[in-house]
Scaffold this active site. Structure first.
Site, PDB file in Angstrom:
ATOM      1  N   ARG A  72       0.807  -1.219   0.000  1.00 36.19           N
ATOM      2  CA  ARG A  72       0.000   0.000   0.000  1.00 36.19           C
ATOM      3  C   ARG A  72       0.841   1.270   0.000  1.00 36.19           C
ATOM      4  NH1 ARG A  72      -3.460  -1.558   4.894  1.00 36.19           N
ATOM      5  NH2 ARG A  72      -2.459  -3.582   4.834  1.00 36.19           N
ATOM      6  N   GLU A 109       1.005  -6.025  13.102  1.00 37.95           N
ATOM      7  CA  GLU A 109      -0.214  -6.154  13.916  1.00 37.95           C
ATOM      8  C   GLU A 109      -0.905  -7.497  13.709  1.00 37.95           C
ATOM      9  OE1 GLU A 109      -3.232  -3.135  13.355  1.00 37.95           O
ATOM     10  OE2 GLU A 109      -4.247  -3.687  15.215  1.00 37.95           O
TER      11      GLU A 109
HETATM   12  O1  LIG Z   1       3.044  -1.107  11.868  1.00 34.12           O
HETATM   13  P1  LIG Z   1       2.844  -2.544  11.507  1.00 34.12           P
HETATM   14  O2  LIG Z   1       2.229  -3.342  12.617  1.00 34.12           O
HETATM   15  O3  LIG Z   1       4.113  -3.143  11.017  1.00 34.12           O
HETATM   16  O4  LIG Z   1       1.793  -2.616  10.326  1.00 34.12           O
HETATM   17  C1  LIG Z   1       1.777  -1.716   9.254  1.00 34.12           C
HETATM   18  C2  LIG Z   1       1.988  -2.373   7.941  1.00 34.12           C
HETATM   19  O5  LIG Z   1       0.992  -3.398   7.699  1.00 34.12           O
HETATM   20  C3  LIG Z   1       0.411  -3.181   6.423  1.00 34.12           C
HETATM   21  O6  LIG Z   1       1.123  -3.792   5.389  1.00 34.12           O
HETATM   22  P2  LIG Z   1       1.087  -5.342   4.997  1.00 34.12           P
HETATM   23  O7  LIG Z   1       2.414  -5.936   5.399  1.00 34.12           O
HETATM   24  O8  LIG Z   1      -0.125  -5.997   5.543  1.00 34.12           O
HETATM   25  O9  LIG Z   1       1.111  -5.318   3.439  1.00 34.12           O
HETATM   26  P3  LIG Z   1       0.034  -4.872   2.349  1.00 34.12           P
HETATM   27  O10 LIG Z   1       0.242  -3.400   2.151  1.00 34.12           O
HETATM   28  O11 LIG Z   1       0.434  -5.661   1.151  1.00 34.12           O
HETATM   29  O12 LIG Z   1      -1.337  -5.199   2.861  1.00 34.12           O
HETATM   30  C4  LIG Z   1       0.473  -1.687   6.246  1.00 34.12           C
HETATM   31  O13 LIG Z   1       0.320  -1.310   4.909  1.00 34.12           O
HETATM   32  C5  LIG Z   1       1.839  -1.369   6.814  1.00 34.12           C
HETATM   33  O14 LIG Z   1       2.870  -1.562   5.876  1.00 34.12           O
HETATM   34  N1  LIG Z   2      -5.297  -2.102  11.600  1.00 37.46           N
HETATM   35  C1  LIG Z   2      -4.776  -2.125  10.367  1.00 37.46           C
HETATM   36  N2  LIG Z   2      -5.529  -1.782   9.296  1.00 37.46           N
HETATM   37  C2  LIG Z   2      -4.999  -1.808   8.041  1.00 37.46           C
HETATM   38  N3  LIG Z   2      -3.734  -2.161   7.787  1.00 37.46           N
HETATM   39  C3  LIG Z   2      -2.959  -2.507   8.821  1.00 37.46           C
HETATM   40  N4  LIG Z   2      -1.676  -2.897   8.878  1.00 37.46           N
HETATM   41  C4  LIG Z   2      -1.373  -3.131  10.160  1.00 37.46           C
HETATM   42  N5  LIG Z   2      -2.417  -2.911  10.947  1.00 37.46           N
HETATM   43  C5  LIG Z   2      -3.426  -2.512  10.140  1.00 37.46           C
END
Ligand SMILES: O=P(O)(O)OC[C@H]1O[C@H](OP(=O)(O)OP(=O)(O)O)[C@H](O)[C@@H]1O
Ligand SMILES: Nc1ncnc2[nH]cnc12
Length: 222
Positions: A72, A109
């Protein structure tokens, strides 16, 4: 004030309200509030405004490279890089890039995709020149695991992270606090907190989504 662009002293309250309204939360991936940015991407006006806010903050700042987090972070980082005419690089999930270096595994998370609950990031060996001033961009910071992993990787490549921009910072998980404590020279900037994000997503099939009236089942299988 050190590290703060005067253009950002405004607080964007009206913009925040409108942007937050198109980012509902759902129970997903084992957490109660997974914030879904699909609605923001479906609104050219609000997406454009989000990028403009980022441009207002970072124009004129000394930045050599912008790094976006898989996946994202790419959506916000790439248009920002284009507007500012600054090279962009990807912090990809491991094994997704050739000629890359991979950092240590990290947790976030919810469970990651490495089969053990974690994730790891890699960046191209060509992405960073020693001393490059780097802005990191992601949609959301929760526990901070992802951002810390990205910071470590950029620093391992001898880049200098000057700031990290996240559209959403979930304060209750204290990820931003952790990142700020471990990296006192890095400003973590965010536009929205969970206080703004109060829109509960509708259950599947109850209207307001593109699957309403379609052949897709409520479990999402089409
Ligand atoms: O602060 P954190 O607990 O580390 O979580 C935040 C991360 O989690 C999500 O990415 P994800 O790895 O799920 O990838 P995505 O964008 O492909 O969904 C979001 O876009 C952040 O990069
Ligand atoms: N609560 C949340 N919603 C969307 N993306 C996430 N990545 C980590 N935590 C998230």
């Amino acid at each position: 004030m050190a590290g703060v662009n005067p253009a950002t002293s405004q607080d964007y309250e009206e913009d925040k309200r409108k942007i937050a309204a198109v980012i509902p939360y759902y129970a997903f991936k084992g957490i109660d509030r997974f914030y879904d940015i699909s609605g923001l991407l479906l609104s050219p006006a609000l997406l454009r405004r989000t990028i403009e806010i980022l441009v207002e903050r970072y124009k004129g700042m000394a930045i050599d490279k912008i790094g976006g987090f898989d996946a994202r972070g790419f959506l916000l980082g790439t248009p920002l890089a284009l507007e500012l005419d600054i090279p962009f690089f990807m912090l990809r999930k491991q094994s997704k890039l050739p000629n890359s270096v991979t950092g240590d595994s990290y947790t976030k998370e919810y469970e990651g995709d490495d089969g053990k609950g974690g994730d790891a990031l890699c960046i191209s060996r060509t992405a960073i020149n020693p001393g490059d001033k780097v802005l990191l961009v992601d949609d959301l910071i929760a526990t901070g695991g992802t951002l810390l992993a990205g910071l470590d990787l950029v620093h391992a490549r001898q880049g200098v992270v000057v700031e990290a921009a996240c559209m959403i910072e979930l304060g209750f998980l204290e990820g931003g606090k952790k990142v700020r404590e471990r990296n006192p020279n890095v400003t973590v900037w965010s536009l929205l907190s969970e206080d703004h994000l109060q829109t509960r997503g509708l259950p599947p099939g109850t209207g307001g989504t593109s699957t309403a009236g379609s052949a897709c089942a409520s479990d999402g299988k089409c």
